[in-house]
Write a protein that holds these residues in place. Structure first.
Motif, mmCIF file in Angstrom:
data_model
loop_
_atom_site.group_PDB
_atom_site.id
_atom_site.type_symbol
_atom_site.label_atom_id
_atom_site.label_comp_id
_atom_site.label_asym_id
_atom_site.label_seq_id
_atom_site.Cartn_x
_atom_site.Cartn_y
_atom_site.Cartn_z
ATOM 1 N N ASN A 1 12.364 -15.294 -20.652
ATOM 2 C CA ASN A 1 12.191 -15.897 -21.966
ATOM 3 C C ASN A 1 12.113 -14.828 -23.050
ATOM 4 O O ASN A 1 12.774 -14.915 -24.084
ATOM 5 N N SER A 2 11.327 -13.781 -22.799
ATOM 6 C CA SER A 2 11.192 -12.699 -23.777
ATOM 7 C C SER A 2 10.445 -11.531 -23.150
ATOM 8 O O SER A 2 9.424 -11.734 -22.487
ATOM 9 N N HIS A 3 10.951 -10.324 -23.342
ATOM 10 C CA HIS A 3 10.283 -9.133 -22.827
ATOM 11 C C HIS A 3 10.615 -7.937 -23.704
ATOM 12 O O HIS A 3 11.554 -7.972 -24.506
ATOM 13 N N ILE A 4 9.836 -6.880 -23.566
ATOM 14 C CA ILE A 4 10.085 -5.649 -24.307
ATOM 15 C C ILE A 4 11.453 -5.110 -23.910
ATOM 16 O O ILE A 4 11.787 -5.034 -22.730
ATOM 17 N N ARG A 5 12.244 -4.754 -24.892
ATOM 18 C CA ARG A 5 13.592 -4.274 -24.628
ATOM 19 C C ARG A 5 13.569 -3.088 -23.668
ATOM 20 O O ARG A 5 12.852 -2.117 -23.879
ATOM 21 N N GLY A 6 14.335 -3.177 -22.601
ATOM 22 C CA GLY A 6 14.417 -2.107 -21.621
ATOM 23 C C GLY A 6 13.447 -2.233 -20.468
ATOM 24 O O GLY A 6 13.627 -1.593 -19.436
ATOM 25 N N ALA A 7 12.397 -3.044 -20.621
ATOM 26 C CA ALA A 7 11.397 -3.186 -19.562
ATOM 27 C C ALA A 7 11.993 -3.889 -18.348
ATOM 28 O O ALA A 7 12.870 -4.748 -18.484
ATOM 29 N N VAL A 8 11.500 -3.527 -17.158
ATOM 30 C CA VAL A 8 11.932 -4.197 -15.931
ATOM 31 C C VAL A 8 10.884 -5.226 -15.521
ATOM 32 O O VAL A 8 9.727 -5.166 -15.952
ATOM 33 N N LEU A 9 11.292 -6.171 -14.685
ATOM 34 C CA LEU A 9 10.375 -7.167 -14.147
ATOM 35 C C LEU A 9 9.666 -6.600 -12.923
ATOM 36 O O LEU A 9 10.310 -6.136 -11.977
ATOM 37 N N SER A 10 8.326 -6.625 -12.946
ATOM 38 C CA SER A 10 7.520 -6.109 -11.830
ATOM 39 C C SER A 10 6.296 -7.001 -11.680
ATOM 40 O O SER A 10 5.187 -6.636 -12.063
ATOM 41 N N PRO A 11 6.468 -8.220 -11.116
ATOM 42 C CA PRO A 11 5.380 -9.204 -11.084
ATOM 43 C C PRO A 11 4.148 -8.706 -10.339
ATOM 44 O O PRO A 11 4.251 -8.176 -9.232
ATOM 45 N N ALA A 12 2.989 -8.901 -10.950
ATOM 46 C CA ALA A 12 1.740 -8.380 -10.387
ATOM 47 C C ALA A 12 1.419 -8.895 -8.995
ATOM 48 O O ALA A 12 0.940 -8.124 -8.158
ATOM 49 N N PRO A 13 1.642 -10.180 -8.676
ATOM 50 C CA PRO A 13 1.199 -10.649 -7.356
ATOM 51 C C PRO A 13 2.027 -10.115 -6.195
ATOM 52 O O PRO A 13 1.608 -10.192 -5.053
ATOM 53 N N GLU A 14 3.241 -9.606 -6.453
ATOM 54 C CA GLU A 14 4.133 -9.245 -5.371
ATOM 55 C C GLU A 14 3.764 -7.900 -4.750
ATOM 56 O O GLU A 14 3.352 -6.970 -5.449
ATOM 57 N N ASP A 15 3.926 -7.786 -3.445
ATOM 58 C CA ASP A 15 3.786 -6.527 -2.738
ATOM 59 C C ASP A 15 5.082 -5.743 -2.948
ATOM 60 O O ASP A 15 6.143 -6.146 -2.487
ATOM 61 N N MET A 16 4.998 -4.624 -3.657
ATOM 62 C CA MET A 16 6.195 -3.862 -3.988
ATOM 63 C C MET A 16 6.959 -3.420 -2.744
ATOM 64 O O MET A 16 8.174 -3.249 -2.775
ATOM 65 N N ARG A 17 6.260 -3.230 -1.641
ATOM 66 C CA ARG A 17 6.931 -2.777 -0.419
ATOM 67 C C ARG A 17 7.854 -3.844 0.146
ATOM 68 O O ARG A 17 8.766 -3.537 0.918
ATOM 69 N N ASP A 18 7.648 -5.091 -0.244
ATOM 70 C CA ASP A 18 8.433 -6.191 0.304
ATOM 71 C C ASP A 18 9.371 -6.801 -0.731
ATOM 72 O O ASP A 18 9.797 -7.941 -0.604
ATOM 73 N N SER A 19 9.689 -6.045 -1.780
ATOM 74 C CA SER A 19 10.520 -6.597 -2.837
ATOM 75 C C SER A 19 11.549 -5.559 -3.274
ATOM 76 O O SER A 19 11.533 -4.407 -2.840
ATOM 77 N N ASP A 20 12.458 -5.988 -4.159
ATOM 78 C CA ASP A 20 13.439 -5.073 -4.728
ATOM 79 C C ASP A 20 12.995 -4.623 -6.118
ATOM 80 O O ASP A 20 13.810 -4.354 -6.991
ATOM 81 N N ASP A 21 11.698 -4.542 -6.329
ATOM 82 C CA ASP A 21 11.113 -4.124 -7.597
ATOM 83 C C ASP A 21 11.693 -2.775 -8.019
ATOM 84 O O ASP A 21 11.616 -1.802 -7.272
ATOM 85 N N PRO A 22 12.301 -2.675 -9.235
ATOM 86 C CA PRO A 22 12.876 -1.402 -9.677
ATOM 87 C C PRO A 22 11.863 -0.255 -9.730
ATOM 88 O O PRO A 22 12.246 0.916 -9.615
ATOM 89 N N VAL A 23 10.580 -0.578 -9.913
ATOM 90 C CA VAL A 23 9.570 0.472 -10.024
ATOM 91 C C VAL A 23 9.509 1.315 -8.749
ATOM 92 O O VAL A 23 9.142 2.495 -8.799
ATOM 93 N N THR A 24 9.900 0.748 -7.616
ATOM 94 C CA THR A 24 9.849 1.508 -6.365
ATOM 95 C C THR A 24 10.832 2.684 -6.373
ATOM 96 O O THR A 24 10.705 3.592 -5.552
ATOM 97 N N SER A 25 11.797 2.678 -7.289
ATOM 98 C CA SER A 25 12.753 3.787 -7.376
ATOM 99 C C SER A 25 12.329 4.834 -8.397
ATOM 100 O O SER A 25 13.017 5.845 -8.571
ATOM 101 N N TRP A 26 11.196 4.613 -9.077
ATOM 102 C CA TRP A 26 10.715 5.572 -10.062
ATOM 103 C C TRP A 26 9.861 6.640 -9.389
ATOM 104 O O TRP A 26 9.188 6.387 -8.378
ATOM 105 N N GLY A 27 9.844 7.833 -9.956
ATOM 106 C CA GLY A 27 9.042 8.912 -9.408
ATOM 107 C C GLY A 27 7.553 8.688 -9.637
ATOM 108 O O GLY A 27 7.139 8.092 -10.638
#
Length: 277
Positions: free
Chosen positions: A118-144
């Motif tokens: 619906n609306s988000h900060i330009r450039g921001a990725v989706l990283s939902p709080a309830p999800e276990d990042m190890r079990d998702s394709d969350d873009p944050v997992t590719s960040w240093g």
């Protein structure tokens, strides 16, 4: 963007109020780094340079034409909030905007996908709080783990604090949350993107035994992945401040607490204190 508020009136009836969110660019200039201020940058790349990730996964905005005035952001005295056993730094929204405009931090939206779309900060990725990042394709997992990361949500900083605490516990060293939340960003006219549409605001109040103080209560529309959360207060009470897309008074919600779960319409769950089934 249409923003509606459901307010409980006398006798438990609800009324709708309409408002607007700004979606304009704002202006001003930055070239500093961080340590206790902006020294070091924490982006894992040279400050202001392009990421080697795809543009929709790097957490940076595209080129920003109008920027705020260049200044150093001092992070040494930031207030913190305890979440998940760690202290999460609360970054003022105007400082977040400086980092955003000069690509000094990657941005992660901790809300649900419908809210993000619906609306988000330009450039921001989706990283939902309830999800276990190890079990998702969350873009944050590719960040240093040394990259500077700013999480945000709309509540104003509960979901984002949950996501930030998860990152910190996973070894990320330079994580912040926007103190005032996403809607202060929009109210200040800072850039956002999305498909627009109505956002409904309302509060679900409830209580559990005081022994659950500090634990999380959650609320979500049954037929969507949107979500909001809050901490249970010392007396067992809680207030879930909801900002959901495509919700009416007849939309069914699910409320989850450490003690119980219940469902009901927005109308029902905002008409008094919720105590479970």
């Amino acid at each position: 963007m249409d923003r509606r508020t459901f307010a409980v009136a006398a006798g438990g009836a609800l009324t709708g109020l309409a408002g607007c969110l700004g979606e304009t660019l704002s202006g001003g200039t930055d070239t500093t780094n961080d340590g206790g201020s902006d020294a070091g940058g924490g982006t894992g790349t040279a400050q202001g340079t392009a990421s080697d990730l795809a543009a929709d996964a790097d957490g940076y905005p595209d080129e920003v034409q109008a920027k705020p005035e260049d200044r150093t952001v001092d992070t040494s005295g930031l207030e913190t909030v305890e979440e998940g056993g760690v202290d999460v730094p609360l970054l003022p929204v105007e400082d977040a905007h400086v980092w955003w405009a000069y690509r000094r931090a990657r941005f992660a939206d901790a809300r649900g996908p419908e809210q993000y779309e619906n609306s988000h900060i330009r450039g921001a990725v989706l990283s939902p709080a309830p999800e276990d990042m190890r079990d998702s394709d969350d873009p944050v997992t590719s960040w240093g783990t040394a990259d500077r990361i700013v999480c945000y949500c709309g509540c104003p900083h509960h979901l984002s604090s949950i996501r930030a605490s998860q990152l910190i516990r996973a070894g990320y060293e330079n994580v912040y949350v926007i103190d005032e939340g996403f809607f202060e960003w929009t109210d200040l006219g800072y850039p956002v993107t999305g498909n627009g549409g109505g956002i409904s605001e309302f509060v679900v109040r409830g209580d559990v035994h005081a022994k659950y103080a500090g634990e999380n209560a959650w609320v979500s529309p049954i037929d969507s992945e949107q979500i909001e959360s809050t901490n249970v207060a010392a007396d067992g009470s809680f207030e879930l401040h909801c900002k959901f897309v495509d919700v009416t008074l007849d939309t069914r919600l699910r409320v989850d607490t450490p003690a119980w779960s219940t469902t009901g319409t927005v109308r029902e769950l905002t008409s008094g204190t919720v105590r479970g089934d």
